[in-house]
Design a protein around this motif. Structure first.
Motif, PDB file in Angstrom:
ATOM      1  N   MET A 160       0.815  -1.207   0.000  1.00  0.00           N
ATOM      2  CA  MET A 160       0.000   0.000   0.000  1.00  0.00           C
ATOM      3  C   MET A 160       0.851   1.260   0.000  1.00  0.00           C
ATOM      4  SD  MET A 160      -2.906  -1.134   2.736  1.00  0.00           S
ATOM      5  CE  MET A 160      -4.486  -1.148   1.903  1.00  0.00           C
ATOM      6  N   ILE A 161       0.168   2.350  -0.264  1.00  0.00           N
ATOM      7  CA  ILE A 161       0.754   3.681  -0.152  1.00  0.00           C
ATOM      8  C   ILE A 161      -0.004   4.395   0.965  1.00  0.00           C
ATOM      9  CG2 ILE A 161       1.046   5.906  -1.312  1.00  0.00           C
ATOM     10  CD1 ILE A 161       2.347   4.356  -3.300  1.00  0.00           C
ATOM     11  N   ILE A 162       0.720   5.103   1.814  1.00  0.00           N
ATOM     12  CA  ILE A 162       0.040   5.953   2.795  1.00  0.00           C
ATOM     13  C   ILE A 162      -0.384   7.195   2.025  1.00  0.00           C
ATOM     14  CG2 ILE A 162       0.206   7.231   4.951  1.00  0.00           C
ATOM     15  CD1 ILE A 162       2.303   5.169   5.863  1.00  0.00           C
ATOM     16  N   ASN A 163      -1.623   7.178   1.592  1.00  0.00           N
ATOM     17  CA  ASN A 163      -2.141   8.198   0.694  1.00  0.00           C
ATOM     18  C   ASN A 163      -2.319   9.539   1.383  1.00  0.00           C
ATOM     19  OD1 ASN A 163      -3.244   8.802  -1.975  1.00  0.00           O
ATOM     20  ND2 ASN A 163      -5.183   9.066  -0.900  1.00  0.00           N
TER      21      ASN A 163
ATOM     22  N   VAL B 132      -4.323   0.719  -1.814  1.00  0.00           N
ATOM     23  CA  VAL B 132      -3.733  -0.503  -2.365  1.00  0.00           C
ATOM     24  C   VAL B 132      -3.054  -0.141  -3.689  1.00  0.00           C
ATOM     25  CG1 VAL B 132      -4.151  -2.861  -3.172  1.00  0.00           C
ATOM     26  CG2 VAL B 132      -5.498  -1.942  -1.271  1.00  0.00           C
ATOM     27  N   ARG B 133      -1.768  -0.454  -3.780  1.00  0.00           N
ATOM     28  CA  ARG B 133      -0.978  -0.110  -4.965  1.00  0.00           C
ATOM     29  C   ARG B 133      -1.495  -0.823  -6.212  1.00  0.00           C
ATOM     30  NH1 ARG B 133       5.247  -0.753  -3.298  1.00  0.00           N
ATOM     31  NH2 ARG B 133       5.429  -0.622  -5.568  1.00  0.00           N
ATOM     32  N   ASN B 134      -1.432  -0.126  -7.355  1.00  0.00           N
ATOM     33  CA  ASN B 134      -1.896  -0.696  -8.615  1.00  0.00           C
ATOM     34  C   ASN B 134      -0.758  -1.086  -9.551  1.00  0.00           C
ATOM     35  OD1 ASN B 134      -1.000   1.738  -9.748  1.00  0.00           O
ATOM     36  ND2 ASN B 134      -3.054   2.581  -9.949  1.00  0.00           N
ATOM     37  N   ASP B 135       0.468  -1.018  -9.082  1.00  0.00           N
ATOM     38  CA  ASP B 135       1.611  -1.329  -9.941  1.00  0.00           C
ATOM     39  C   ASP B 135       2.162  -2.735  -9.727  1.00  0.00           C
ATOM     40  OD1 ASP B 135       2.438  -0.543  -7.376  1.00  0.00           O
ATOM     41  OD2 ASP B 135       4.371   0.196  -8.086  1.00  0.00           O
TER      42      ASP B 135
ATOM     43  N   TYR C  99      -7.559  -5.998  -5.853  1.00  0.00           N
ATOM     44  CA  TYR C  99      -8.134  -4.883  -5.095  1.00  0.00           C
ATOM     45  C   TYR C  99      -7.354  -3.585  -5.216  1.00  0.00           C
ATOM     46  CZ  TYR C  99     -10.843  -8.691  -3.217  1.00  0.00           C
ATOM     47  OH  TYR C  99     -11.673  -9.771  -3.111  1.00  0.00           O
ATOM     48  N   HIS C 100      -6.545  -3.449  -6.285  1.00  0.00           N
ATOM     49  CA  HIS C 100      -5.766  -2.211  -6.406  1.00  0.00           C
ATOM     50  C   HIS C 100      -6.688  -0.989  -6.485  1.00  0.00           C
ATOM     51  CE1 HIS C 100      -5.945  -3.420 -10.813  1.00  0.00           C
ATOM     52  NE2 HIS C 100      -6.605  -2.275 -10.776  1.00  0.00           N
ATOM     53  N   ASN C 101      -6.171   0.112  -5.991  1.00  0.00           N
ATOM     54  CA  ASN C 101      -6.849   1.412  -5.903  1.00  0.00           C
ATOM     55  C   ASN C 101      -7.927   1.479  -4.822  1.00  0.00           C
ATOM     56  OD1 ASN C 101      -5.290   2.568  -7.957  1.00  0.00           O
ATOM     57  ND2 ASN C 101      -6.651   1.749  -9.520  1.00  0.00           N
ATOM     58  N   ARG C 102      -8.056   0.453  -4.015  1.00  0.00           N
ATOM     59  CA  ARG C 102      -9.027   0.483  -2.917  1.00  0.00           C
ATOM     60  C   ARG C 102      -8.398   1.158  -1.707  1.00  0.00           C
ATOM     61  NH1 ARG C 102     -12.910  -3.588  -2.547  1.00  0.00           N
ATOM     62  NH2 ARG C 102     -13.350  -2.599  -0.557  1.00  0.00           N
ATOM     63  N   HIS C 103      -9.212   1.809  -0.923  1.00  0.00           N
ATOM     64  CA  HIS C 103      -8.771   2.520   0.272  1.00  0.00           C
ATOM     65  C   HIS C 103      -9.173   1.758   1.532  1.00  0.00           C
ATOM     66  CE1 HIS C 103      -7.798   6.447  -1.677  1.00  0.00           C
ATOM     67  NE2 HIS C 103      -8.626   5.979  -2.582  1.00  0.00           N
ATOM     68  N   VAL C 104      -8.298   1.804   2.522  1.00  0.00           N
ATOM     69  CA  VAL C 104      -8.591   1.310   3.860  1.00  0.00           C
ATOM     70  C   VAL C 104      -8.233   2.449   4.811  1.00  0.00           C
ATOM     71  CG1 VAL C 104      -7.996  -0.353   5.661  1.00  0.00           C
ATOM     72  CG2 VAL C 104      -8.142  -1.108   3.278  1.00  0.00           C
TER      73      VAL C 104
ATOM     74  N   PRO D  42      10.094  -1.614  -3.204  1.00  0.00           N
ATOM     75  CA  PRO D  42      10.362  -0.183  -3.013  1.00  0.00           C
ATOM     76  C   PRO D  42      10.320   0.657  -4.295  1.00  0.00           C
ATOM     77  CG  PRO D  42      12.375  -1.456  -2.797  1.00  0.00           C
ATOM     78  CD  PRO D  42      11.257  -2.444  -2.926  1.00  0.00           C
ATOM     79  N   ASP D  43      10.388   0.018  -5.464  1.00  0.00           N
ATOM     80  CA  ASP D  43      10.310   0.762  -6.720  1.00  0.00           C
ATOM     81  C   ASP D  43       8.836   1.011  -7.029  1.00  0.00           C
ATOM     82  OD1 ASP D  43      10.834   1.981  -9.152  1.00  0.00           O
ATOM     83  OD2 ASP D  43      11.015   0.078 -10.238  1.00  0.00           O
ATOM     84  N   VAL D  44       8.317   2.138  -6.590  1.00  0.00           N
ATOM     85  CA  VAL D  44       6.894   2.441  -6.703  1.00  0.00           C
ATOM     86  C   VAL D  44       6.588   3.041  -8.070  1.00  0.00           C
ATOM     87  CG1 VAL D  44       4.984   3.771  -5.731  1.00  0.00           C
ATOM     88  CG2 VAL D  44       6.730   2.808  -4.218  1.00  0.00           C
ATOM     89  N   GLN D  45       5.686   2.382  -8.791  1.00  0.00           N
ATOM     90  CA  GLN D  45       5.224   2.861 -10.097  1.00  0.00           C
ATOM     91  C   GLN D  45       3.710   3.055 -10.089  1.00  0.00           C
ATOM     92  OE1 GLN D  45       7.434   3.654 -12.529  1.00  0.00           O
ATOM     93  NE2 GLN D  45       8.997   3.105 -11.032  1.00  0.00           N
ATOM     94  N   HIS D  46       3.157   3.223  -8.900  1.00  0.00           N
ATOM     95  CA  HIS D  46       1.710   3.393  -8.741  1.00  0.00           C
ATOM     96  C   HIS D  46       1.239   4.591  -9.541  1.00  0.00           C
ATOM     97  CE1 HIS D  46      -2.164   3.154  -6.606  1.00  0.00           C
ATOM     98  NE2 HIS D  46      -2.129   4.471  -6.658  1.00  0.00           N
TER      99      HIS D  46
END
Length: 197
Positions: free
Chosen positions: A27-30, A50-53, A67-72, A152-156
């Motif tokens: 996940m990303i802390i949005n 939830v990361r989409n990459d 479940y990418h792009n979903r928020h918790v 760690p290589d985030v491409q979200h």
């Protein structure tokens, strides 16, 4: 005339608003912000995205890929006895985003700036919640359920409405490549040697 489209519902499984199934998600802390209820209870709410990459990662086929792009949303309530946050719980989150040991934080705003935009691995639990006699399913995340991301290589890719306010990771100290000109209101120091003229 060619058909406009053909129905295909195979990708619809992760688009409901039901709580996420129990599991570990990348996940990303949005976002993180302080809120209060009408009765005055205060919380620091963390929006996890939830990361989409990582859809092609086999070990995440049942979590991120579905479940990418979903928020918790995770609430960290101030304790009634002290009217303070559980700072010990925050340590788990700071460690997961790789803030160096001994880093001083002067305010809750410092904490928010350090964690916003960071990638983390989070264990999300789906459980029953009973309120006023009605039981529903909800997601719960505890601070000790945060750990360092395995990717760690985030491409979200963000939807315009969900891009975090700060895009700086504590581990690298570099701005996210998606917006190389973002400075979050800080001044920019440029030496004469850096200028092309």
């Amino acid at each position: 005339m060619a058909d406009f489209m053909k129905t295909d519902y195979s990708n619809n499984s992760g688009n409901s608003y039901e709580p996420l199934p129990t599991g570990t998600y990348e996940m990303i802390i949005n976002n993180a912000k302080e809120n209060a209820t009408q009765s005055g209870a205060e919380t620091l709410q963390i929006d996890l995205l939830v990361r989409n990459d990582l859809d092609k990662v086999p070990e995440l086929a049942e979590t991120n890929a579905k479940y990418h792009n979903r928020h918790v949303f995770m609430d960290n309530w101030k304790r009634h006895a002290t009217n303070q946050y559980d700072l010990d719980g925050f340590q788990y989150i700071l460690q997961a985003v790789k803030v160096p040991e001994g880093t001083p934080l002067k305010s809750i705003d410092d904490f928010i700036k350090l964690i916003t935009g960071a990638a983390v691995s989070v264990y999300v639990k789906k459980e029953d919640n009973t309120y006023k006699g009605e039981t529903t399913k909800v997601n719960r995340v505890a601070p000790w359920n945060f750990s360092e991301t395995k990717f760690p290589d985030v491409q979200h890719e963000y939807k315009k409405s969900s891009k975090p306010a700060a895009k700086q990771t504590a581990s690298s100290g570099k701005d996210n490549q998606a917006d190389p000109f973002a400075n979050n209101g800080d001044s920019v120091d440029i030496s004469d040697d850096d200028l092309p003229f």
